[in-house]
Design a protein around this motif. Sequence first.
Motif, PDB file in Angstrom:
ATOM      1  N   GLU A  48       0.834  -1.214   0.000  1.00 43.26           N
ATOM      2  CA  GLU A  48       0.000   0.000   0.000  1.00 43.26           C
ATOM      3  C   GLU A  48       0.866   1.261   0.000  1.00 43.26           C
ATOM      4  O   GLU A  48       0.554   2.232  -0.691  1.00 43.26           O
ATOM      5  CB  GLU A  48      -0.929   0.006   1.219  1.00 43.26           C
ATOM      6  N   LEU A 101     -13.679   4.336   8.479  1.00 49.06           N
ATOM      7  CA  LEU A 101     -14.207   3.178   7.752  1.00 49.06           C
ATOM      8  C   LEU A 101     -15.732   3.110   7.841  1.00 49.06           C
ATOM      9  O   LEU A 101     -16.344   2.195   7.291  1.00 49.06           O
ATOM     10  CB  LEU A 101     -13.604   1.885   8.303  1.00 49.06           C
ATOM     11  N   PRO A 106     -15.310   3.370  -2.371  1.00 50.30           N
ATOM     12  CA  PRO A 106     -14.029   2.906  -2.900  1.00 50.30           C
ATOM     13  C   PRO A 106     -12.933   3.920  -2.592  1.00 50.30           C
ATOM     14  O   PRO A 106     -13.183   5.119  -2.545  1.00 50.30           O
ATOM     15  CB  PRO A 106     -14.278   2.797  -4.415  1.00 50.30           C
ATOM     16  N   PHE A 113      -4.769   0.607   6.179  1.00 50.76           N
ATOM     17  CA  PHE A 113      -4.090  -0.694   6.244  1.00 50.76           C
ATOM     18  C   PHE A 113      -2.695  -0.543   6.879  1.00 50.76           C
ATOM     19  O   PHE A 113      -2.295  -1.332   7.730  1.00 50.76           O
ATOM     20  CB  PHE A 113      -3.933  -1.309   4.848  1.00 50.76           C
TER      21      PHE A 113
ATOM     22  N   ASP B  53      -5.181  -6.029  -3.016  1.00 52.19           N
ATOM     23  CA  ASP B  53      -4.807  -4.806  -2.309  1.00 52.19           C
ATOM     24  C   ASP B  53      -6.002  -3.853  -2.273  1.00 52.19           C
ATOM     25  O   ASP B  53      -7.112  -4.199  -2.677  1.00 52.19           O
ATOM     26  CB  ASP B  53      -3.559  -4.169  -2.951  1.00 52.19           C
ATOM     27  N   SER B  54      -5.775  -2.647  -1.781  1.00 50.31           N
ATOM     28  CA  SER B  54      -6.893  -1.719  -1.595  1.00 50.31           C
ATOM     29  C   SER B  54      -7.519  -1.311  -2.928  1.00 50.31           C
ATOM     30  O   SER B  54      -8.701  -0.979  -2.975  1.00 50.31           O
ATOM     31  CB  SER B  54      -6.440  -0.486  -0.815  1.00 50.31           C
ATOM     32  N   SER B  55      -6.747  -1.344  -4.008  1.00 47.09           N
ATOM     33  CA  SER B  55      -7.341  -0.996  -5.306  1.00 47.09           C
ATOM     34  C   SER B  55      -8.296  -2.104  -5.765  1.00 47.09           C
ATOM     35  O   SER B  55      -9.337  -1.829  -6.371  1.00 47.09           O
ATOM     36  CB  SER B  55      -6.256  -0.736  -6.362  1.00 47.09           C
ATOM     37  N   VAL B  57      -9.924  -4.072  -3.644  1.00 44.49           N
ATOM     38  CA  VAL B  57     -11.085  -3.931  -2.755  1.00 44.49           C
ATOM     39  C   VAL B  57     -11.978  -2.798  -3.255  1.00 44.49           C
ATOM     40  O   VAL B  57     -13.206  -2.899  -3.229  1.00 44.49           O
ATOM     41  CB  VAL B  57     -10.615  -3.673  -1.304  1.00 44.49           C
ATOM     42  N   ALA B  58     -11.354  -1.717  -3.729  1.00 43.47           N
ATOM     43  CA  ALA B  58     -12.134  -0.590  -4.250  1.00 43.47           C
ATOM     44  C   ALA B  58     -12.994  -1.019  -5.445  1.00 43.47           C
ATOM     45  O   ALA B  58     -14.136  -0.558  -5.599  1.00 43.47           O
ATOM     46  CB  ALA B  58     -11.206   0.553  -4.652  1.00 43.47           C
ATOM     47  N   VAL B  61     -15.982  -2.720  -3.988  1.00 44.74           N
ATOM     48  CA  VAL B  61     -16.903  -1.741  -3.385  1.00 44.74           C
ATOM     49  C   VAL B  61     -17.682  -1.010  -4.476  1.00 44.74           C
ATOM     50  O   VAL B  61     -18.889  -0.781  -4.346  1.00 44.74           O
ATOM     51  CB  VAL B  61     -16.134  -0.735  -2.500  1.00 44.74           C
ATOM     52  N   GLU B  62     -16.990  -0.671  -5.540  1.00 43.84           N
ATOM     53  CA  GLU B  62     -17.671   0.021  -6.641  1.00 43.84           C
ATOM     54  C   GLU B  62     -18.742  -0.870  -7.259  1.00 43.84           C
ATOM     55  O   GLU B  62     -19.831  -0.407  -7.602  1.00 43.84           O
ATOM     56  CB  GLU B  62     -16.655   0.464  -7.687  1.00 43.84           C
ATOM     57  N   GLN B  65     -21.703  -0.945  -4.857  1.00 46.26           N
ATOM     58  CA  GLN B  65     -22.500   0.294  -4.905  1.00 46.26           C
ATOM     59  C   GLN B  65     -23.285   0.401  -6.212  1.00 46.26           C
ATOM     60  O   GLN B  65     -24.437   0.847  -6.219  1.00 46.26           O
ATOM     61  CB  GLN B  65     -21.590   1.505  -4.727  1.00 46.26           C
ATOM     62  N   VAL B  86      -7.756  -9.154   4.097  1.00 45.55           N
ATOM     63  CA  VAL B  86      -7.803  -7.745   3.673  1.00 45.55           C
ATOM     64  C   VAL B  86      -9.216  -7.174   3.842  1.00 45.55           C
ATOM     65  O   VAL B  86      -9.379  -6.025   4.269  1.00 45.55           O
ATOM     66  CB  VAL B  86      -7.296  -7.622   2.215  1.00 45.55           C
ATOM     67  N   LEU B  89      -9.529  -6.334   7.427  1.00 45.90           N
ATOM     68  CA  LEU B  89      -8.788  -5.109   7.748  1.00 45.90           C
ATOM     69  C   LEU B  89      -9.608  -3.873   7.389  1.00 45.90           C
ATOM     70  O   LEU B  89      -9.572  -2.865   8.090  1.00 45.90           O
ATOM     71  CB  LEU B  89      -7.482  -5.070   6.939  1.00 45.90           C
ATOM     72  N   ALA B  90     -10.334  -3.963   6.276  1.00 48.17           N
ATOM     73  CA  ALA B  90     -11.158  -2.838   5.803  1.00 48.17           C
ATOM     74  C   ALA B  90     -12.543  -2.837   6.447  1.00 48.17           C
ATOM     75  O   ALA B  90     -13.350  -1.951   6.168  1.00 48.17           O
ATOM     76  CB  ALA B  90     -11.298  -2.907   4.281  1.00 48.17           C
ATOM     77  N   LEU B  92     -14.890  -4.724   5.807  1.00 49.20           N
ATOM     78  CA  LEU B  92     -15.899  -4.912   4.759  1.00 49.20           C
ATOM     79  C   LEU B  92     -16.478  -6.323   4.779  1.00 49.20           C
ATOM     80  O   LEU B  92     -17.403  -6.612   4.023  1.00 49.20           O
ATOM     81  CB  LEU B  92     -15.291  -4.617   3.381  1.00 49.20           C
ATOM     82  N   VAL B  95     -19.950  -6.064   5.442  1.00 49.22           N
ATOM     83  CA  VAL B  95     -20.717  -5.235   4.499  1.00 49.22           C
ATOM     84  C   VAL B  95     -21.137  -6.058   3.280  1.00 49.22           C
ATOM     85  O   VAL B  95     -22.312  -6.072   2.899  1.00 49.22           O
ATOM     86  CB  VAL B  95     -19.886  -4.000   4.055  1.00 49.22           C
TER      87      VAL B  95
END
Lengths: 141, 110
Positions: A48, A101, A106, A113, B53-55, B57-58, B61-62, B65, B86, B89-90, B92, B95
Amino acid sequence: MSDSILLKARFAAAPESLKPMRAALASALGRAGCTQEDVRDIVVAVNEACMNVIQHAYGNGCRCAIREFVLDVDKIGADVEIRITDFADPVNPAHIKPRSLDEVRPGGLGVHFIHAIMDEVCFTAPDDGQGNRLVMKKRCQ
Amino acid sequence: MRYEIVNRNGYAVVQLSGDVDMSTSPEVREAIINSLKKGEPVLVDLSGVTYIDSSGVASLVEGYQTARAGKLDFGLIGVSSAAMNVLQLARLDKVFPIAANVDEHIRAVG
């Protein structure tokens, strides 16, 4: 436990560098005796941080002569210290904060993290005063 | 990273394998969003994901939504331990609708 250099490597600041970076990091941490869980978590945090360098430090119209970052990983006692040095314009560390959070949206998870996984996170000045250096420490199990 | 989209019980199942990171997450996002734009409910199969990674996960999420906005069903199935770590960690993991497989998801949504 002796102090040792686990890894010193230079990567192009490009998304394609992330996979080989993760492999090199995981291998170095494994050789140093870190648990699988610590290796997994540290790799997530460092990935990250490197993404932020690629996306933000070298993004936003940076006209940098060098588009690379250097990854240094040392074992200091029970700690793993990781330094990520770039050659981009200086960033303002005050602007780099984890987001709440509570909102499901997104983006913006990377800094969360990093702080959730690592025990210490701070910016220091690189040796030659140019660019940025993120220093992270993790107390291994 | 590789992906394949298969149809299972009316769902477009986006099967991901390998590392989902900054270099590959745009493909994942496109695959999910394109299926939703066709009006198909989507399940993302993360059983073959070795890293996210977070991208990545994004992108999930997109998709979540976009599905909600279009009143379409969306969920994750077969979440690997690497991906679950991961998502936790988020925060989610509470969710996203998460199930072991398509059948379990269908049973859960009734």
